[in-house]
Enzyme design. Structure first.
Site, PDB file in Angstrom:
ATOM      1  CG  ASP A 146      15.228 -47.721  -9.866  1.00 43.74           C
ATOM      2  OD1 ASP A 146      15.811 -46.662  -9.935  1.00 43.74           O
ATOM      3  OD2 ASP A 146      14.397 -48.044  -8.995  1.00 43.74           O
TER       4      ASP A 146
HETATM    5  N1  URA Z   1      11.054 -44.453  -8.624  1.00 45.11           N
HETATM    6  C1  URA Z   1      11.781 -45.561  -8.370  1.00 45.11           C
HETATM    7  O1  URA Z   1      11.895 -45.989  -7.239  1.00 45.11           O
HETATM    8  N2  URA Z   1      12.347 -46.179  -9.407  1.00 45.11           N
HETATM    9  C2  URA Z   1      12.245 -45.752 -10.686  1.00 45.11           C
HETATM   10  O2  URA Z   1      12.795 -46.354 -11.600  1.00 45.11           O
HETATM   11  C3  URA Z   1      11.493 -44.600 -10.914  1.00 45.11           C
HETATM   12  C4  URA Z   1      10.907 -43.963  -9.867  1.00 45.11           C
END
Ligand code: URA
Length: 272
Positions: A131
């Site tokens: 993310d």
């Molecule tokens: N899980 C999440 O919530 N965010 C990420 O970036 C990777 C795994």
């Protein structure tokens, strides 16, 4: 046509075969394999490009996945651009800082992974995503086959995350996450429980606030999975970092660092 391209349906023999080609050289291969080796996309993504009619061989749009081409002779274009010859395969570990998107371009003009690839001449792309707000390890490669293998759920490549939540984190919540939770608020929309995971407390702080640092090890990679799992047990994540993917670890890397994988790391990834 002077090409060696063949499709499943055609009865015309390829113009090159073992008799007409005295010297050793490239042979006809499936189009999607040639695209993946040239670093255009993973083999699966290349299949989509073919089906969408974005690939031309010797000036003809090809949508037939069985088509065979000779990368050494046929002229292959994707979206009107020539693909180069097969590239050297390269593999990198990148420490994505927060507020960077895991893509090579962003329509909203935010910072992308591409901005950190100065000096990398091959067309590499990220294996999977983190993310915008998450930091940590991203693997990059132009090896479409390896990328597809790493992302395919059946291989269950492990991913390790460190995260911080407000307050304490009792055993009951820990066990719930380990057993699996429905990550969609509406289980009818996504009725799959998360697969068994390993969760452990790393440390707790009391000042300035009570917070718990945890580690979670997953064998799947659903969208925003870690944040959604913790939300389902009533805890918001205030900090999230991926520290390992399969045999590759962040180690002493700092945000923004890029390093080639070691031959041992590449070998171990290929064994997955
Ligand atoms: N899980 C999440 O919530 N965010 C990420 O970036 C990777 C795994």
């Amino acid at each position: 046509m002077t090409s060696s391209m063949t499709t499943k349906k055609t009865t015309r023999k390829p113009t090159t075969n073992s008799r007409t080609r005295p010297e050793k050289g490239p042979v006809a291969e499936r189009l999607q394999k040639v695209l993946a080796r040239a670093g255009v996309a993973s083999r699966r993504a290349a299949e989509v490009l073919v089906r969408e009619g974005r690939v031309q061989v010797n000036g003809r749009v090809i949508t037939e996945l069985g088509t065979k081409v000779d990368a050494g002779k046929d002229h292959v274009k994707v979206d009107g651009r020539h693909i180069g010859a097969a590239q050297r395969m390269v593999y990198y570990a990148f420490y994505k800082p927060t507020r960077v998107v895991t893509t090579l371009q962003d329509p909203e003009g935010r910072r992308t992974v591409k901005g950190y690839l100065k000096g990398v001449h091959e067309r590499v792309y990220p294996i999977g995503r983190l993310d915008y707000e998450t930091e940590g390890l991203i693997l990059l490669t132009n090896d479409g086959d390896l990328a597809a293998r790493c992302m395919h759920p059946k291989h269950g490549v492990s991913k390790v995350y460190h995260l911080l939540v407000e307050g304490d984190f009792p055993d009951a919540l820990l066990e719930k996450l380990e057993d699996g939770v429905f990550i969609d608020i509406n289980p009818a929309k996504d009725p799959r429980r998360t697969l068994p995971a390993r969760v452990k407390r790393l440390k707790m702080t009391r000042r300035p606030k009570q917070r718990t640092m945890l580690e979670i090890r997953l064998r799947e990679g659903r969208n925003r999975q870690v944040r959604r799992m913790f939300a389902r047990v009533g805890r918001e994540i205030v900090y999230l970092r991926r520290t390992a993917v399969g045999p590759v670890h962040l180690g002493t890397m700092r945000p923004g660092d890029l390093r080639p994988l070691t031959p041992e790391e590449v070998r171990d990834l290929k064994k997955l």
